[in-house]
Design a protein around this motif. Structure first.
Motif, short mmCIF file in Angstrom:
data_model
loop_
_atom_site.label_atom_id
_atom_site.label_comp_id
_atom_site.label_asym_id
_atom_site.label_seq_id
_atom_site.Cartn_x
_atom_site.Cartn_y
_atom_site.Cartn_z
N TYR A 31 30.86 38.92 39.82
CA TYR A 31 31.14 39.06 41.25
C TYR A 31 32.46 39.80 41.47
N MET A 32 32.41 40.74 42.41
CA MET A 32 33.62 41.47 42.80
C MET A 32 33.67 41.54 44.32
N TYR A 33 34.89 41.50 44.87
CA TYR A 33 35.10 41.41 46.31
C TYR A 33 36.17 42.39 46.76
N TRP A 34 36.00 42.89 47.97
CA TRP A 34 37.06 43.65 48.63
C TRP A 34 37.47 42.90 49.90
N TYR A 35 38.78 42.67 50.03
CA TYR A 35 39.36 42.05 51.21
C TYR A 35 40.41 42.98 51.81
N ARG A 36 40.68 42.78 53.09
CA ARG A 36 41.86 43.33 53.70
C ARG A 36 42.71 42.18 54.22
N GLN A 37 44.03 42.36 54.17
CA GLN A 37 44.94 41.32 54.62
C GLN A 37 45.87 41.89 55.67
N ASP A 38 45.85 41.30 56.84
CA ASP A 38 46.65 41.75 57.96
C ASP A 38 47.36 40.56 58.59
N PRO A 39 48.58 40.77 59.08
CA PRO A 39 49.31 39.67 59.74
C PRO A 39 48.50 39.08 60.88
N GLY A 40 48.44 37.77 60.91
CA GLY A 40 47.71 37.09 61.98
C GLY A 40 46.23 36.96 61.74
N HIS A 41 45.71 37.65 60.74
CA HIS A 41 44.27 37.60 60.46
C HIS A 41 43.95 37.05 59.08
N GLY A 42 44.95 36.98 58.22
CA GLY A 42 44.70 36.47 56.88
C GLY A 42 43.85 37.42 56.06
N LEU A 43 43.17 36.84 55.08
CA LEU A 43 42.29 37.61 54.22
C LEU A 43 40.90 37.68 54.86
N ARG A 44 40.39 38.87 55.01
CA ARG A 44 39.06 39.05 55.58
C ARG A 44 38.19 39.83 54.61
N LEU A 45 36.99 39.34 54.40
CA LEU A 45 36.08 39.94 53.44
C LEU A 45 35.43 41.19 54.03
N ILE A 46 35.48 42.29 53.26
CA ILE A 46 34.88 43.54 53.71
C ILE A 46 33.46 43.68 53.14
N HIS A 47 33.37 43.69 51.84
CA HIS A 47 32.10 43.75 51.11
C HIS A 47 32.28 42.99 49.81
N TYR A 48 31.16 42.59 49.24
CA TYR A 48 31.23 42.02 47.91
C TYR A 48 30.01 42.47 47.11
N SER A 49 30.12 42.27 45.78
CA SER A 49 29.03 42.66 44.88
C SER A 49 28.70 41.49 43.97
N TYR A 50 27.40 41.25 43.79
CA TYR A 50 26.98 40.17 42.90
C TYR A 50 26.26 40.72 41.68
N GLY A 51 26.44 42.00 41.40
CA GLY A 51 25.89 42.64 40.22
C GLY A 51 25.88 44.14 40.40
N VAL A 52 25.57 44.84 39.32
CA VAL A 52 25.50 46.29 39.40
C VAL A 52 24.47 46.70 40.45
N LYS A 53 24.92 47.52 41.37
CA LYS A 53 24.10 48.06 42.46
C LYS A 53 23.66 46.99 43.46
N ASP A 54 24.19 45.78 43.35
CA ASP A 54 23.89 44.71 44.31
C ASP A 54 25.13 44.41 45.12
N THR A 55 25.08 44.75 46.41
CA THR A 55 26.24 44.52 47.27
C THR A 55 25.79 43.90 48.59
N ASP A 56 26.75 43.31 49.30
CA ASP A 56 26.43 42.71 50.59
C ASP A 56 27.66 42.81 51.48
N LYS A 57 27.42 42.73 52.79
CA LYS A 57 28.51 42.89 53.75
C LYS A 57 29.29 41.60 53.94
N GLY A 58 30.58 41.79 54.26
CA GLY A 58 31.41 40.68 54.67
C GLY A 58 31.57 40.70 56.17
N GLU A 59 32.64 40.05 56.66
CA GLU A 59 32.82 39.90 58.10
C GLU A 59 33.39 41.13 58.79
#
Lengths: 112, 113
Positions: A31-59
């Motif tokens: 599993y691999m994840y991409w987050y962005r971190q901004d003041p007042g918003h904390g860590l927010r999930l952008i996209h993640y992957s649960y295997g090669v060529k398998d990805t899903d959207k975050g918030e």
């Protein structure tokens, strides 16, 4: 660190340009994840992957795309960067579901 | 929707004082994790709590998971300047996607010498 490298560490670019951030791991984690971190918003999930060529959207996936063609690499692309995407971006990996995440040191992205 | 509420948001104390940080939710979590993040770095895992009522100690840090698995606390005894950082709680809701962690907004702690 758990064998995670993010590149570049810093980037300044202009609105409308494409930007690709890279996350590379040497742990063979599924599993691999991409987050962005901004003041007042904390860590927010952008996209993640649960295997090669398998990805899903975050918030906060709008304006971002990802690709994972190999276990070790997870790419985050901003097709046409906007100033609202100025942020610190973190990649994280984990061995499996319900497991803690290990983070890279982040990429500081400024879009002017 | 912010499922994990952390308090306080900011805390500034003197070296040697004790403090407690709270992580609360109306939802049940299968597990909760605590991370510490220092400037310019990614979050680093401190502990995972899984069982309701569980207490874990990490040197001067004591972590507790509520009996109903809806809340957790972090207590630091005799805080040191090296404890300065952003403390984040995160968890997997029992009724949710166990691939995606839910994050609190964090407590920013400053320990002054």
């Amino acid at each position: 660190d758990a064998g995670i490298t993010q590149s570049p560490r810093h980037k300044v670019t202009e609105t409308g340009t494409p930007v690709t951030l890279r996350c590379h791991q040497t742990e063979n984690h599924r599993y691999m994840y991409w987050y962005r971190q901004d003041p007042g918003h904390g860590l927010r999930l952008i996209h993640y992957s649960y295997g090669v060529k398998d990805t899903d959207k975050g918030e906060v996936s709008d304006g971002y795309s990802v690709s994972r063609s190999k276990t070790e690499d997870f790419l985050l692309t901003l097709e046409s960067a906007t100033s609202s995407q100025t942020s610190v971006y973190f990649c994280a990996i984990t061995q499996g579901q319900d497991q803690p995440q290990h983070f890279g040191d982040g990429t500081r992205l400024s879009i002017l | 929707t912010q499922l994990l509420e952390q308090s306080p948001q900011f805390l500034s104390i003197q070296e040697g004082e004790n403090l407690t940080v709270y992580c609360n939710s109306s939802s049940v979590f299968s597990s909760l994790q605590w991370y510490r993040q220092e400037p310019g770095e990614g979050p680093v895992l401190l502990v995972t709590v899984v069982t309701g009522g569980e207490v874990k100690k990490l040197k001067r840090l004591t972590f507790q998971f509520g009996d109903a698995r809806k809340d957790s606390s972090l207590h630091i005894t005799a805080a040191q300047p090296g404890d300065t950082g952003l403390y984040l709680c995160a968890g997997f809701p029992r009724a949710g996607n166990n691939r995606k962690l839910i994050w609190g907004l964090g407590t920013s702690l400053a320990v002054n010498p």
